[in-house]
Design an enzyme around this catalytic site. Sequence first.
Site: not given
Ligand code: NAD
Length: 518
Positions: A181, A204, A257, A259-260, A278, A312, A492
């Site tokens: 995002n 990454k 997210s 779960p990740t 985050e 987020c 951060e």
């Molecule tokens: P995501 O968790 O699907 O992916 C985030 C990153 O993790 C990507 O680069 C992805 O390739 C990587 N990834 C996925 N599975 C992995 C694994 N098993 N091991 C290592 N890396 C892995 O999230 P998204 O869809 O890219 O982003 C949306 C989410 O991010 C929302 O839940 C949002 O709230 C959150 N977000 C949080 C903040 C914050 O500062 N708190 C900021 C932006 C987005």
Amino acid sequence: MLQTLAGLLLRQPAAASRSAAVRSLSSGTVNVTAPLNFWGGKRRTSREKGNGENVYEPATGRVLCRLEPCGPSDVDQAVEAAKTAFGPWSKMSGMERAKVMIEAARIIENRREDIARMEVVNNGKSITEARLDVDSGRLCVEYYAGLACGLAGQHVQLPGGSFAYTRREPLGVCVGIGAWNYPFQIAAWKSAPALACGNSVVFKPSPLTPVTATLLAEVFAEAGAPEGLFNVVQGGQDTGRLLCHHPDVAKVSFTGSVPTGQKIMEMASKGVKPVTLELGGKSPLIIFEDSDLQNAVRGALMANFLSQGQVCSNATRVFVQSDILPEFVDEVVKRTGAIEIGDPLLETTRMGALVSRSHLDQVLGFVERAKEEGAVVLCGGTPFVPSDPKLKGGYYMTPCVLADCKDDMTCVREEIFGPVMCVLPFESEEEVLQRANDTPLGLAAGVFTSDVQRAHRVVQHLQAGSCFINNYNITPVEVPFGGFKMSGIGRENGQVTMEYYSQVKTVYVEMGDVDSLF
Ligand code: NAD
């Protein structure tokens, strides 16, 4: 997320005049053909041929480029490059590191328009917001350049003239894993404090938005950073896993997210590596009947519709005190209906495209489910097809306001990550606090009121890492940002983040004889 709108929008006239040359998507296209990995000071192709996937332009739905994910040998090379750069970089003084970072900030400023346009093409957000994101990234690099000079330990006097001192030392190779995002801003927010403390970085980006992190890598290289100081590897979860498990990686800073985030923490635990997480949110915004209504409405829109609602910290649960509910809702619906949706490269556009077809479908699915569960759609929540034929394949929807929401509905409990605002009436302060905190998440929260005592009392009880009084979604780099509860670990931005990218070494100095028991 914004530094402050007031400060940054002042910069718009200059940017707008330069962007007279910015073509709308309807009249021109961009193709990305250069390799998107970057290590050891150069763009690199991945060795993992054949596993590639398409990257799309959200505004049009056309293919922007191919992404070749990095495999084990690519990741090894990037980490090795970062290890090599760590040597000289960690030995530099803070002033020397700051010099490189200030030069990097200057280059970002010069390339503001190019980086912002590329962010729009890859992410789908409006050019107005993309420029502010680039500014936020630049300010973060500038801010931590300043703090690099002040990184210092303590001196502690002990009995008999002995003493101890502490040193703040870097951790080593830090990995950053980003969400889609805020692709450029996240890369900058993670790298700036890490580099200021003397670490090197392998970043990454999300496979949906791989392009602008590589532009940041070029900026650092051009600013005079040692080869390998900031590296980019592309790929999805497999590449992310390789990074987290890599024995030469000292820390993982993740944005994404919940779960990740849980998986990242588990992987990092195998090597007892520190993590910054985050994660997601389902934040509350509480609007009391004594609020300035216009400001409260503006705040609610900023809390829900920035970046097509894909933020987020968004306050998607808008609690409104019953006495002012009708006026508030009228005004919100009127303003939401007037939001200009369409070609994100046009200056007048306020809402561009969502990041992908599947994400758009998911958000629309949340709206359908909300209706089934009894919520009422006051406006929006439908697919939007711009009149320009070149944009017909883009991932657009109309921003949505839901009324008659109940606390147990799916739209009120789960993170939708799209332009969907849930409005919930409340009667008393005590009741709303209990409802606002009734979530496992705790990223942000906001309160609108003209009663200063109530504002601080409410904020004190809100279970959230970033709280806003009479505003929302303002994230100056000088102040820490991060979550309570399942929204994350660590912070951060702000001074405190220097602690998350450095470790304390204690040095005891004996000035007398050794008192031995043996
Ligand atoms: P995501 O968790 O699907 O992916 C985030 C990153 O993790 C990507 O680069 C992805 O390739 C990587 N990834 C996925 N599975 C992995 C694994 N098993 N091991 C290592 N890396 C892995 O999230 P998204 O869809 O890219 O982003 C949306 C989410 O991010 C929302 O839940 C949002 O709230 C959150 N977000 C949080 C903040 C914050 O500062 N708190 C900021 C932006 C987005």
